[in-house]
Design a protein around this motif. Structure first.
Motif, PDB file in Angstrom:
ATOM      1  N   GLY A   1      -5.042  -1.736   1.111  1.00  0.00           N
ATOM      2  CA  GLY A   1      -5.214  -0.339   0.572  1.00  0.00           C
ATOM      3  C   GLY A   1      -5.525   0.703   1.586  1.00  0.00           C
ATOM      4  N   THR A   2      -5.882   1.949   1.148  1.00  0.00           N
ATOM      5  CA  THR A   2      -6.169   2.986   1.979  1.00  0.00           C
ATOM      6  C   THR A   2      -7.692   3.689   1.839  1.00  0.00           C
ATOM      7  OG1 THR A   2      -4.012   3.753   2.103  1.00  0.00           O
ATOM      8  CG2 THR A   2      -5.593   5.425   2.739  1.00  0.00           C
TER       9      THR A   2
ATOM     10  N   SER B   1      -5.575   2.724   7.004  1.00  0.00           N
ATOM     11  CA  SER B   1      -4.882   2.201   5.780  1.00  0.00           C
ATOM     12  C   SER B   1      -4.283   0.941   6.095  1.00  0.00           C
ATOM     13  CB  SER B   1      -3.517   2.983   5.494  1.00  0.00           C
ATOM     14  OG  SER B   1      -3.035   2.454   4.564  1.00  0.00           O
ATOM     15  N   SER B   2      -4.575  -0.373   5.257  1.00  0.00           N
ATOM     16  CA  SER B   2      -4.112  -1.624   5.693  1.00  0.00           C
ATOM     17  C   SER B   2      -2.950  -1.839   4.724  1.00  0.00           C
ATOM     18  CB  SER B   2      -5.106  -2.590   5.290  1.00  0.00           C
ATOM     19  OG  SER B   2      -4.516  -3.778   4.915  1.00  0.00           O
TER      20      SER B   2
ATOM     21  N   LEU C   1      -8.190   3.766  -1.990  1.00  0.00           N
ATOM     22  CA  LEU C   1      -6.786   4.055  -2.769  1.00  0.00           C
ATOM     23  C   LEU C   1      -6.306   2.451  -2.641  1.00  0.00           C
ATOM     24  CD1 LEU C   1      -5.569   7.375  -1.634  1.00  0.00           C
ATOM     25  CD2 LEU C   1      -6.529   7.067  -3.961  1.00  0.00           C
ATOM     26  N   SER C   2      -6.166   1.897  -3.676  1.00  0.00           N
ATOM     27  CA  SER C   2      -5.575   0.583  -3.952  1.00  0.00           C
ATOM     28  C   SER C   2      -4.269   0.316  -3.361  1.00  0.00           C
ATOM     29  CB  SER C   2      -5.949   0.032  -5.253  1.00  0.00           C
ATOM     30  OG  SER C   2      -4.822   0.230  -6.049  1.00  0.00           O
TER      31      SER C   2
ATOM     32  N   GLU D   1      -8.643  21.206   3.995  1.00  0.00           N
ATOM     33  CA  GLU D   1      -8.847  19.680   3.879  1.00  0.00           C
ATOM     34  C   GLU D   1      -9.129  19.442   5.539  1.00  0.00           C
ATOM     35  OE1 GLU D   1      -6.242  20.556   1.713  1.00  0.00           O
ATOM     36  OE2 GLU D   1      -7.217  19.853  -0.231  1.00  0.00           O
TER      37      GLU D   1
ATOM     38  N   GLN E   1      -9.972   6.833   2.700  1.00  0.00           N
ATOM     39  CA  GLN E   1      -9.990   8.064   3.165  1.00  0.00           C
ATOM     40  C   GLN E   1     -11.597   8.748   3.216  1.00  0.00           C
ATOM     41  OE1 GLN E   1      -7.595  10.511   0.718  1.00  0.00           O
ATOM     42  NE2 GLN E   1      -5.705   9.695   1.460  1.00  0.00           N
TER      43      GLN E   1
ATOM     44  N   GLN F   1     -11.469  16.109   1.371  1.00  0.00           N
ATOM     45  CA  GLN F   1     -10.170  15.757   0.922  1.00  0.00           C
ATOM     46  C   GLN F   1     -10.185  15.649  -0.691  1.00  0.00           C
ATOM     47  OE1 GLN F   1      -7.107  15.519   0.877  1.00  0.00           O
ATOM     48  NE2 GLN F   1      -6.118  13.632   0.898  1.00  0.00           N
ATOM     49  N   ASP F   2      -9.143  15.927  -1.192  1.00  0.00           N
ATOM     50  CA  ASP F   2      -9.077  15.806  -2.725  1.00  0.00           C
ATOM     51  C   ASP F   2      -9.545  14.422  -3.151  1.00  0.00           C
ATOM     52  OD1 ASP F   2      -8.035  18.276  -2.743  1.00  0.00           O
ATOM     53  OD2 ASP F   2      -6.046  17.673  -2.552  1.00  0.00           O
TER      54      ASP F   2
ATOM     55  N   TRP G   1      -9.978  15.660   7.147  1.00  0.00           N
ATOM     56  CA  TRP G   1     -10.339  14.202   6.755  1.00  0.00           C
ATOM     57  C   TRP G   1      -9.676  13.306   7.609  1.00  0.00           C
ATOM     58  CZ3 TRP G   1      -5.991  11.440   4.765  1.00  0.00           C
ATOM     59  CH2 TRP G   1      -4.809  12.387   4.558  1.00  0.00           C
TER      60      TRP G   1
ATOM     61  N   PHE H   1      -8.154   8.652   7.864  1.00  0.00           N
ATOM     62  CA  PHE H   1      -8.003   7.417   7.089  1.00  0.00           C
ATOM     63  C   PHE H   1      -7.676   6.237   7.849  1.00  0.00           C
ATOM     64  CE2 PHE H   1      -3.800   6.856   7.445  1.00  0.00           C
ATOM     65  CZ  PHE H   1      -2.915   7.917   8.195  1.00  0.00           C
TER      66      PHE H   1
ATOM     67  N   TYR I   1       1.225  10.147  -2.961  1.00  0.00           N
ATOM     68  CA  TYR I   1       0.183  10.655  -3.921  1.00  0.00           C
ATOM     69  C   TYR I   1       0.224  12.226  -4.435  1.00  0.00           C
ATOM     70  CZ  TYR I   1      -2.132   6.354  -2.559  1.00  0.00           C
ATOM     71  OH  TYR I   1      -2.507   5.125  -2.055  1.00  0.00           O
ATOM     72  N   SER I   2      -0.366  12.554  -5.323  1.00  0.00           N
ATOM     73  CA  SER I   2      -0.182  13.854  -5.907  1.00  0.00           C
ATOM     74  C   SER I   2      -0.913  14.921  -4.830  1.00  0.00           C
ATOM     75  CB  SER I   2      -0.934  13.996  -7.333  1.00  0.00           C
ATOM     76  OG  SER I   2      -0.875  15.323  -7.668  1.00  0.00           O
ATOM     77  N   SER I   3       0.032  15.833  -4.494  1.00  0.00           N
ATOM     78  CA  SER I   3      -0.576  16.843  -3.633  1.00  0.00           C
ATOM     79  C   SER I   3      -0.712  18.321  -4.150  1.00  0.00           C
ATOM     80  CB  SER I   3       0.103  16.673  -2.093  1.00  0.00           C
ATOM     81  OG  SER I   3      -0.457  17.661  -1.465  1.00  0.00           O
TER      82      SER I   3
ATOM     83  N   ARG J   1      -0.996  20.644  -2.258  1.00  0.00           N
ATOM     84  CA  ARG J   1      -0.758  21.515  -1.048  1.00  0.00           C
ATOM     85  C   ARG J   1       0.458  22.326  -1.350  1.00  0.00           C
ATOM     86  NH1 ARG J   1      -2.857  16.590   1.207  1.00  0.00           N
ATOM     87  NH2 ARG J   1      -4.883  16.892   1.352  1.00  0.00           N
TER      88      ARG J   1
ATOM     89  N   THR K   1       0.892  -1.330   0.094  1.00  0.00           N
ATOM     90  CA  THR K   1      -0.089   0.019  -0.105  1.00  0.00           C
ATOM     91  C   THR K   1       0.773   1.477   0.018  1.00  0.00           C
ATOM     92  OG1 THR K   1      -1.864  -0.980   1.171  1.00  0.00           O
ATOM     93  CG2 THR K   1      -1.808   1.307   1.236  1.00  0.00           C
ATOM     94  N   PRO K   2       0.692   2.260  -0.922  1.00  0.00           N
ATOM     95  CA  PRO K   2       1.575   3.334  -0.919  1.00  0.00           C
ATOM     96  C   PRO K   2       1.318   4.053   0.278  1.00  0.00           C
ATOM     97  CG  PRO K   2       0.568   2.909  -3.136  1.00  0.00           C
ATOM     98  CD  PRO K   2      -0.218   2.151  -2.179  1.00  0.00           C
TER      99      PRO K   2
ATOM    100  N   ASP L   1      -7.695  13.273  -8.546  1.00  0.00           N
ATOM    101  CA  ASP L   1      -6.570  14.292  -8.349  1.00  0.00           C
ATOM    102  C   ASP L   1      -5.341  13.557  -7.454  1.00  0.00           C
ATOM    103  OD1 ASP L   1      -5.861  17.216  -8.126  1.00  0.00           O
ATOM    104  OD2 ASP L   1      -5.731  16.648  -6.066  1.00  0.00           O
ATOM    105  N   GLN L   2      -5.686  13.027  -6.533  1.00  0.00           N
ATOM    106  CA  GLN L   2      -4.526  12.414  -5.738  1.00  0.00           C
ATOM    107  C   GLN L   2      -3.828  11.270  -6.894  1.00  0.00           C
ATOM    108  OE1 GLN L   2      -4.841  11.142  -1.842  1.00  0.00           O
ATOM    109  NE2 GLN L   2      -6.986  11.581  -1.647  1.00  0.00           N
TER     110      GLN L   2
END
Lengths: 184, 418
Positions: B133-134, B128-129, B193-194, B122, B136, B140-141, B124, B126, A37-39, A41, A31-32, B145-146
């Protein structure tokens, strides 16, 4: 007869492929992290952080600062000293073939357990950083069996390596506790 | 030790997931971070002249601005390996109107005024495993976008970078039509998010409507009729976004590529109404030896600077824009350059709007977390007809409308992050 042999061969091949796929998955599925991820901010676009840590810690324990007495720079080695010494202690029952305290790599030579000369083990330990963390050590274990007069690679249970890692972590914890006690 | 080895040698390990990773519980931490920025700008804009503003003299060419944001960052890890946390960001925002929706483009409340009001950006949480995956949830975006890949840039340089804060908003209620796929405006949503499989990962997100925060009413409305869930509220609903991304390296060259997409339900409106908006983006980045080159292309059913955030008036064609860029990092210095071109259908028999931007800039890292930046951007906007916020063609010749526009902007400043 021939067909049967072919089927058997295919099954062996399939099993081999599955095993290979499993070991390939191991290194290629994760898991990344949130920072991958693109931010957009504005804070994230700046390189580095004033003060060296991502934000000011107001609650909890800062794991980035757990470098411990004698760990890291002061002792002249490139990785966490507790983890390094713990890995040495843990794997010392096997003959050492190479030890690089700067890169944090420890490689043992082949070792056969007493009373069982038909199998042998070899271990590689990687200390992954300067911080004392549970994921800071990775151990890879290799096993071979004597079949006829040739050594053949045999898979090792993944849990074996992780049990060895636990041993190293446990030892590192002891060493750190000793060092903190001594510093008081 | 030997016992461990002997005891387990018979086992053929083929555990698929989560093997070998030593998990440990981590007590939660709470951190406070943030940034502060100061920017000075020199602007030479056709829209600053008396014949456009209607004033006696041109606008001043110089202005300063400051900006800041405070983030509260919570992180922890449970004994079963699940990571969890939350982020709450407080930003300086120029909200000037009661109920002004700073997050809604085209609503007419953008910027200006005293500013200095702090609100949430923002906010938010989350879970995550390491293998699943995660997830959220919150303001949040979006997933699109992310996971997007866009043209590379350095601090405050870009097609919609630091320059646009300094220029006047035009008759179509925009400063720029050049950007990446929209970020979902922080509308309250859920995002998945995978994990990454051999360099590939994907994500999806869903937002019931375009609003954020705790309130479910629109703009302080007291009436039963003005909930954010209303179909005729003027804002998009049921926004879905997703993206597929690849990251890897071939030899010494790092590769990142992504396809992002989003769509929403258009609000009910006066006939002929709106088309459901959508937006797509493809992006590619190649990097080696400190040099990164890349670009992105955005297309879809949107107009002005909405990028899919509002319904597209009936009869309008799809819009496009693209950007190519390059950055080079040498020691503490980062250099960047970009070129961007966007097109929008103005509707009817009117010619398309075309905006082109080109920029160069540099960033010097004085200390970790402290950057000085300077860049120059030239924007050329060919827009034959002004459009009101609702997409109706305004009377030609009114101030701010029907203008071709050329802008030169030079900005210099510093940003500090902690």
């Amino acid at each position: 007869m021939r067909k049967m042999r072919l089927t058997r061969l295919m099954m062996v091949g399939l099993t081999g492929t599955l095993l290979a796929a499993c070991s390939a998955l191991e290194g290629n599925v994760r898991t990344p992290g949130l920072d991958e991820y693109s931010s957009d901010r504005r804070r994230d676009q700046v390189r580095g952080r004033l003060g060296g840590t991502d934000g000011i810690l107001i609650f909890g324990t800062d794991r980035n600062q757990q470098r411990g007495g004698g760990a890291g720079e002061a002792s002249g080695i490139g990785v966490n000293a507790f983890l390094w010494r713990a890995a040495l202690d843990t794997l010392s029952f096997m003959p050492l073939s190479s030890a690089d305290p700067f890169g944090g790599v420890l490689i043992t030579d082949w070792y056969s357990p007493p009373g069982n000369t038909s199998e042998r083990f070899r271990a590689t330990a990687y200390i992954l950083g300067r911080t004392l963390r549970s994921d800071g050590v990775r151990i890879a274990l290799f096993r071979q069996e004597l079949r006829g007069n040739a050594w053949v690679d045999v898979p090792v249970a993944a849990s074996t390596a992780s049990e060895l890692e636990d041993q190293v972590l446990g030892r590192a914890r002891e060493l750190r506790a000793q060092s903190t006690a001594a510093a008081r | 030790m030997r016992k461990i080895l002997l005891g387990t040698t018979a086992v053929v390990g083929a555990a698929l997931m989560g093997m070998g990773v030593a998990q440990a519980q981590e007590a939660p931490t709470v951190r406070v971070g943030g940034y502060f920025e100061f920017t000075a700008g020199y602007v030479n804009d056709d829209f600053d002249r008396p014949n456009v503003t209607g004033a006696n003299r041109s606008r001043s060419k110089v202005d300063f601005r400051s900006d800041m944001e405070i983030s509260v960052i919570v992180r922890g890890k449970a004994a079963n390996g699940l990571s969890y946390g939350a982020e709450i960001e407080l930003q300086m925002d120029n909200v000037t109107s009661p109920g002004g929706s700073s997050g809604v483009l085209g609503s007419g409340f953008i910027g200006a005024g005293s500013g200095g009001i702090v609100d949430t950006d923002e906010a938010w949480g989350f879970i995550s495993s390491p293998t699943l995956g995660t997830l959220q949830f919150g303001d949040q975006d979006s997933a699109a976008d992310q996971l997007k890949v866009a043209a590379p840039s350095v601090t405050n340089l870009g097609e919609s970078g630091g320059w646009d804060e300094f220029v006047a908003i035009d008759g179509a209620n925009t400063r720029y039509i050049l950007s990446t796929i929209n970020d979902g405006n922080d509308s309250t949503k859920i995002i998945y998010l995978s994990p990454q499989f051999f360099g590939f990962d994907f994500g999806v997100s869903y937002a019931p409507n375009t609003f954020e925060g705790e309130n479910l009413l629109q703009n302080n409305a007291q009436q039963n009729g003005s909930l954010q869930r209303n179909a005729n509220g003027g804002f998009i609903r049921n926004e879905l976004s997703g993206a597929l991304r690849y990251r890897g390296s071939f030899g010494n060259v790092g590769v990142a590529a992504a396809f992002s997409a989003m769509r929403g339900d258009a609000p009910d409106g006066v006939a002929p109404g709106f088309q459901d908006p959508n937006a797509y983006q493809v992006g590619l980045n190649l990097s080696a030896y400190g040099l990164t080159v890349g670009g992105h292309y955005v297309w879809g059913k949107f107009d002005r600077a909405s990028f899919g955030r509002i319904g597209l008036p009936q009869g309008r064609d799809t819009s496009t824009n693209w950007t190519i860029g390059a950055t080079y990092r040498i020691g503490a210095m980062s250099l960047g350059a970009f070129y961007a071109l966007g097109k929008r259908d103005n509707g009817g028999a009117l010619a398309d709007r075309e905006q082109r931007a080109i920029g160069v800039g540099a960033v010097y890292t004085l200390a970790p977390g402290l950057e000085a930046f300077a860049n120059y951007t030239n924007v050329n906007d060919e827009n034959v007809a002004g459009l009101t916020a609702t997409g109706v063609v305004a009377a030609n010749g009114a101030p701010g409308n029907l203008r071709n526009r050329n802008i030169d902007i030079f900005i210099i400043g510093t940003r500090l992050a902690f």
